[in-house]
Design a protein around this motif. Structure first.
Motif, mmCIF file in Angstrom:
data_model
loop_
_atom_site.group_PDB
_atom_site.id
_atom_site.type_symbol
_atom_site.label_atom_id
_atom_site.label_comp_id
_atom_site.label_asym_id
_atom_site.label_seq_id
_atom_site.Cartn_x
_atom_site.Cartn_y
_atom_site.Cartn_z
ATOM 1 N N VAL A 74 57.534 34.785 31.072
ATOM 2 C CA VAL A 74 57.738 36.109 30.487
ATOM 3 C C VAL A 74 56.450 36.894 30.707
ATOM 4 C CG1 VAL A 74 58.192 37.408 28.372
ATOM 5 C CG2 VAL A 74 59.369 35.234 28.777
ATOM 6 N N ASP A 75 56.525 37.971 31.445
ATOM 7 C CA ASP A 75 55.349 38.684 31.938
ATOM 8 C C ASP A 75 54.591 39.393 30.813
ATOM 9 O OD1 ASP A 75 53.447 40.016 33.375
ATOM 10 O OD2 ASP A 75 54.834 41.049 34.723
ATOM 11 N N LYS A 76 53.423 38.866 30.492
ATOM 12 C CA LYS A 76 52.544 39.494 29.501
ATOM 13 C C LYS A 76 51.259 40.010 30.151
ATOM 14 C CE LYS A 76 55.074 38.332 25.831
ATOM 15 N NZ LYS A 76 55.645 39.310 24.874
ATOM 16 N N THR A 77 51.244 40.115 31.475
ATOM 17 C CA THR A 77 49.989 40.418 32.159
ATOM 18 C C THR A 77 49.515 41.857 31.989
ATOM 19 O OG1 THR A 77 51.162 40.848 34.252
ATOM 20 C CG2 THR A 77 50.362 38.601 33.861
ATOM 21 N N ALA A 78 50.416 42.767 31.646
ATOM 22 C CA ALA A 78 49.969 44.140 31.366
ATOM 23 C C ALA A 78 49.049 44.142 30.149
ATOM 24 C CB ALA A 78 51.170 45.056 31.141
ATOM 25 N N LEU B 124 45.261 32.614 26.702
ATOM 26 C CA LEU B 124 43.881 32.372 27.123
ATOM 27 C C LEU B 124 43.821 31.832 28.547
ATOM 28 C CD1 LEU B 124 41.768 31.001 24.145
ATOM 29 C CD2 LEU B 124 42.079 33.321 24.959
ATOM 30 N N SER B 125 44.769 30.973 28.890
ATOM 31 C CA SER B 125 44.817 30.449 30.259
ATOM 32 C C SER B 125 45.075 31.568 31.267
ATOM 33 C CB SER B 125 45.908 29.380 30.366
ATOM 34 O OG SER B 125 45.975 28.859 31.666
ATOM 35 N N THR B 126 45.860 32.557 30.862
ATOM 36 C CA THR B 126 46.117 33.713 31.731
ATOM 37 C C THR B 126 44.845 34.528 31.922
ATOM 38 O OG1 THR B 126 48.358 33.768 30.810
ATOM 39 C CG2 THR B 126 47.670 35.660 32.125
ATOM 40 N N PHE B 127 44.094 34.730 30.838
ATOM 41 C CA PHE B 127 42.794 35.406 30.955
ATOM 42 C C PHE B 127 41.873 34.629 31.900
ATOM 43 C CE2 PHE B 127 43.605 37.600 26.784
ATOM 44 C CZ PHE B 127 43.383 38.884 27.240
ATOM 45 N N GLU B 128 41.879 33.309 31.777
ATOM 46 C CA GLU B 128 41.006 32.487 32.620
ATOM 47 C C GLU B 128 41.333 32.700 34.099
ATOM 48 O OE1 GLU B 128 39.435 27.864 32.843
ATOM 49 O OE2 GLU B 128 41.341 28.307 31.848
ATOM 50 N N ALA B 129 42.633 32.649 34.449
ATOM 51 C CA ALA B 129 43.031 32.849 35.843
ATOM 52 C C ALA B 129 42.664 34.253 36.323
ATOM 53 C CB ALA B 129 44.529 32.611 35.988
ATOM 54 N N TYR B 130 42.826 35.243 35.437
ATOM 55 C CA TYR B 130 42.506 36.633 35.813
ATOM 56 C C TYR B 130 41.012 36.794 36.100
ATOM 57 C CZ TYR B 130 41.453 41.588 35.077
ATOM 58 O OH TYR B 130 40.975 42.866 35.212
ATOM 59 N N PHE B 131 40.174 36.278 35.203
ATOM 60 C CA PHE B 131 38.729 36.450 35.383
ATOM 61 C C PHE B 131 38.163 35.548 36.485
ATOM 62 C CE2 PHE B 131 38.835 38.456 31.115
ATOM 63 C CZ PHE B 131 38.133 39.611 31.439
ATOM 64 N N GLU B 132 38.910 34.547 36.884
ATOM 65 C CA GLU B 132 38.505 33.744 38.035
ATOM 66 C C GLU B 132 38.947 34.391 39.345
ATOM 67 O OE1 GLU B 132 40.165 29.924 37.212
ATOM 68 O OE2 GLU B 132 38.369 29.220 36.157
ATOM 69 N N GLY B 133 39.605 35.561 39.238
ATOM 70 C CA GLY B 133 40.000 36.313 40.415
ATOM 71 C C GLY B 133 41.122 35.689 41.222
ATOM 72 N N ARG B 134 41.981 34.925 40.588
ATOM 73 C CA ARG B 134 43.045 34.205 41.300
ATOM 74 C C ARG B 134 44.253 35.123 41.515
ATOM 75 N NH1 ARG B 134 43.747 28.200 39.088
ATOM 76 N NH2 ARG B 134 44.810 28.113 41.120
ATOM 77 N N LYS B 135 44.053 36.076 42.371
ATOM 78 C CA LYS B 135 45.047 37.128 42.631
ATOM 79 C C LYS B 135 46.404 36.560 43.018
ATOM 80 C CE LYS B 135 45.779 41.156 45.647
ATOM 81 N NZ LYS B 135 45.175 42.001 46.733
ATOM 82 N N GLU B 136 46.424 35.462 43.762
ATOM 83 C CA GLU B 136 47.684 34.912 44.263
ATOM 84 C C GLU B 136 48.619 34.466 43.138
ATOM 85 O OE1 GLU B 136 44.959 31.437 43.619
ATOM 86 O OE2 GLU B 136 44.758 33.483 44.402
ATOM 87 N N LEU B 137 48.059 34.104 41.981
ATOM 88 C CA LEU B 137 48.893 33.654 40.864
ATOM 89 C C LEU B 137 49.649 34.802 40.208
ATOM 90 C CD1 LEU B 137 46.490 31.124 39.059
ATOM 91 C CD2 LEU B 137 48.399 30.603 40.600
ATOM 92 N N PHE B 138 49.221 36.033 40.449
ATOM 93 C CA PHE B 138 49.775 37.183 39.740
ATOM 94 C C PHE B 138 50.709 38.036 40.608
ATOM 95 C CE2 PHE B 138 45.919 35.970 37.553
ATOM 96 C CZ PHE B 138 46.263 36.066 36.213
ATOM 97 N N GLU B 139 51.031 37.533 41.789
ATOM 98 C CA GLU B 139 51.929 38.287 42.656
ATOM 99 C C GLU B 139 53.286 38.499 41.979
ATOM 100 O OE1 GLU B 139 52.288 36.387 46.404
ATOM 101 O OE2 GLU B 139 50.163 36.626 46.945
ATOM 102 N N GLY B 140 53.763 39.745 42.020
ATOM 103 C CA GLY B 140 55.050 40.065 41.417
ATOM 104 C C GLY B 140 54.999 40.366 39.939
ATOM 105 N N LEU B 141 53.832 40.244 39.339
ATOM 106 C CA LEU B 141 53.692 40.521 37.908
ATOM 107 C C LEU B 141 53.084 41.916 37.688
ATOM 108 C CD1 LEU B 141 52.364 37.046 36.692
ATOM 109 C CD2 LEU B 141 54.725 37.883 36.716
ATOM 110 N N ALA B 142 53.176 42.394 36.467
ATOM 111 C CA ALA B 142 52.750 43.762 36.164
ATOM 112 C C ALA B 142 51.300 44.022 36.546
ATOM 113 C CB ALA B 142 52.974 44.050 34.679
ATOM 114 N N ILE B 143 50.444 43.027 36.329
ATOM 115 C CA ILE B 143 49.014 43.234 36.546
ATOM 116 C C ILE B 143 48.684 43.443 38.024
ATOM 117 C CG2 ILE B 143 48.327 40.827 36.899
ATOM 118 C CD1 ILE B 143 45.990 41.339 34.958
ATOM 119 N N ALA B 144 49.569 43.004 38.924
ATOM 120 C CA ALA B 144 49.322 43.140 40.362
ATOM 121 C C ALA B 144 49.210 44.611 40.768
ATOM 122 C CB ALA B 144 50.427 42.451 41.153
ATOM 123 N N GLY B 145 49.903 45.477 40.039
ATOM 124 C CA GLY B 145 49.823 46.895 40.335
ATOM 125 C C GLY B 145 48.770 47.621 39.527
#
Length: 518
Positions: A26-30, A56-77
């Protein structure tokens, strides 16, 4: 993959695993982007099993710059740079804290892992000095600020409840440790702490008063949990399977899910959210069970209720309280509400803006009837394995118009009270009546009232509507007369079902029902 057999992330709290292994998300990346880019030090309180660790794990992936994990999610745009930061992620959730040394060892072990990566200082004898040194070195080596994520910061404190000496030791240790997050501010890019409770009253955060507590912010009311919109758009195949398995239409399945698992509010104007653990478990089992409630037992809370002699009828019907009285942690025998709220058994249902009071109630049927059933053995002679039998018999007798058997069984029920309970106050017996009728509400339309001017109890079955009035040291005749004089039957006269008024007298001397009239 067959969309009817999609992978549900039950118990999986690692964002990268969910994305890499094709689990439903469930996309909470916005929310993640907004929080990360609009502020720096945050605190969020939510009940257990509500998605804090995944956040928190989502924040960790975001701040580690793991762009590939967020493809298709709100934060990608939304994100353009995908910069990489050093991330220090401290998870206190899965450990047992039974001694001062145990907490010190766990913190020291985590610091050692970070020191292997960022180096160890020569003059850092304490946990807090080591933590400060790791943050500084990580920042200097990376040439940017450090991200610190603390999951379940309060787990040691919660496990020490009831042991004041140990609780005080933990408080001192954690106060110094978390205080580093203020003194190291210039080396930090982002800080996010989660927990069940806010320990402001015991000064854990007194040195960390710059935290932005977003626990009751409207903007983040749905950052954890599943909204109804998310449920009906994300889980269409699962809802269809659930409906088929339970001989329902999809609309009926949604209604049942809503009644069982929805209803949590973290702002009076915020959308309600479903308990994510219960939703996923229900889809997995294809049954409307009590999943979240079974993951923890509120024994400590019930003992606190008994110690406080808190009127359970008030708790069951809803409690009015200012935010200051339920948001800040305290173990107070005179007011058990803060701990009950923060543990997830109560939630915000309304807000009186004029007086600044919130209305706290059970969020949904899973919690309501789970909590009530758990209370019964503490207040009555009914044990866990007896409850279904007792309540089932009570309901069956009223559905078949056998009110004499119902009241005889209720009379026998009170006669079974052990001797030591016979010295309880009048309130205790009123609470027991209340519990019995409230538990019948799972299977009938049962109402119990405590306000003046309303019948004590109303039970609606397919054929009958029963209106009960109980008189302590009064007569059944007086109870019947009150039903007539107060017009308790009037609201039901056009219903079409047979109306039955029952006056019941309860003898304080006998501590039991002493008679009734129809």
């Amino acid at each position: 993959m067959d969309n009817l057999l999609r992978k549900l992330p039950i118990g999986i709290q690692t964002f990268s695993e969910i994305r890499e292994e094709n689990y439903l998300y469930v996309d909470k990346t916005a929310f993640v982007w907004r929080i990360a880019n609009l502020g720096k030090p945050y605190f969020l309180s939510r009940p257990r099993r509500f998605g804090k660790s995944l956040l928190l794990s989502t924040f960790e992936a975001y701040f580690e710059g793991r762009k590939e994990l967020f493809e298709g999610l709100a934060i990608a745009g939304m994100e353009k740079e995908w910069k990489r930061y050093p991330v220090l992620h401290l998870d206190l959730n899965a450990e047992k804290y039974d001694s001062t040394q145990r907490l010190n060892d766990i913190l020291s072990s985590q610091l050692t892992q970070w020191e292997l990566k960022y180096g160890k200082g020569e003059d850092e004898p304490t946990l807090s000095r080591r933590f400060s040194g790791v943050i500084r070195r990580a920042s200097e080596q990376a040439g940017c600020g450090v991200v610190v994520l603390v999951d379940e910061y309060d787990k040691p404190l919660l496990q020490a409840l009831g042991d004041n000496a140990l609780l005080d030791d933990y408080r001192k240790t954690l106060k110094a440790f978390y205080g580093v997050l203020k003194s190291s501010d210039r080396y930090l890019r982002f800080v996010f702490l989660t927990g069940v409770t806010k320990f402001a009253q015991v000064s854990v955060f007194s040195d960390l008063n710059q935290l932005n507590d977003i626990s009751l912010d409207l903007a983040y009311a749905t950052v954890c949990g599943i909204t109804k919109e998310e449920l009906v758009t994300t889980f269409i195949p699962e809802l269809e399977r659930q409906a088929v398995a339970n001989d329902m239409t999809p609309e009926e399945a949604i209604e049942t899910m809503t009644r069982k698992y929805d209803g949590y509010h973290f702002h009076p104007k915020g959308a309600g959210v479903f308990n994510p653990f219960s939703v996923l478990s229900s889809f997995n089992k294809l049954e409307f069970g009590s999943y979240w409630f079974q993951t923890g037992t509120p024994t400590f809370l019930v003992e606190l209720l008994k110690e406080s002699e808190y009127d359970l009828r008030t708790l069951i019907d809803g409690v009015e309280a200012p935010a200051s009285s339920f948001m800040e942690y305290r173990v107070d025998a005179n007011n058990p509400i803060p701990l009950i709220y923060q543990s997830g058994y109560l939630t915000i249902k309304d807000y009186d803006k004029r007086f600044g009071n919130y209305l706290l109630e059970f969020p949904n049927d899973e919690v309501r009837y789970g909590f009530l059933n758990f209370l019964v053995p503490f207040y009555t002679p009914m044990k866990d394995d007896d409850q279904g039998f007792y309540i089932g018999k009570f309901v069956y007798e009223l559905e078949h118009g056998d009110y004499d058997s119902f009241l005889t069984r209720l009379q026998a029920f009170f006669a079974d009270f052990p001797y030591e309970l016979n010295d309880k106050t009048e309130r205790h017996y009123q609470v027991v009546f209340y519990l019995v009728f409230k538990l019948m509400g799972q299977f009938t339309d049962a109402e119990v009232r405590s306000a003046r001017g309303r019948a004590d109890a109303v039970v609606k079955t397919p054929k009958y509507i029963y209106v009960f009035e109980f008189k302590l040291n009064g007569t059944a005749e007086q109870a019947l007369r009150q039903i007539d004089d107060k017009g308790y039957l009037i609201p039901y006269q056009s219903d079409g079902r047979e109306l039955v008024k029952i006056g019941v007298e309860f003898s304080a001397e006998q501590r039991n029902i002493s008679g009734w009239l129809l």
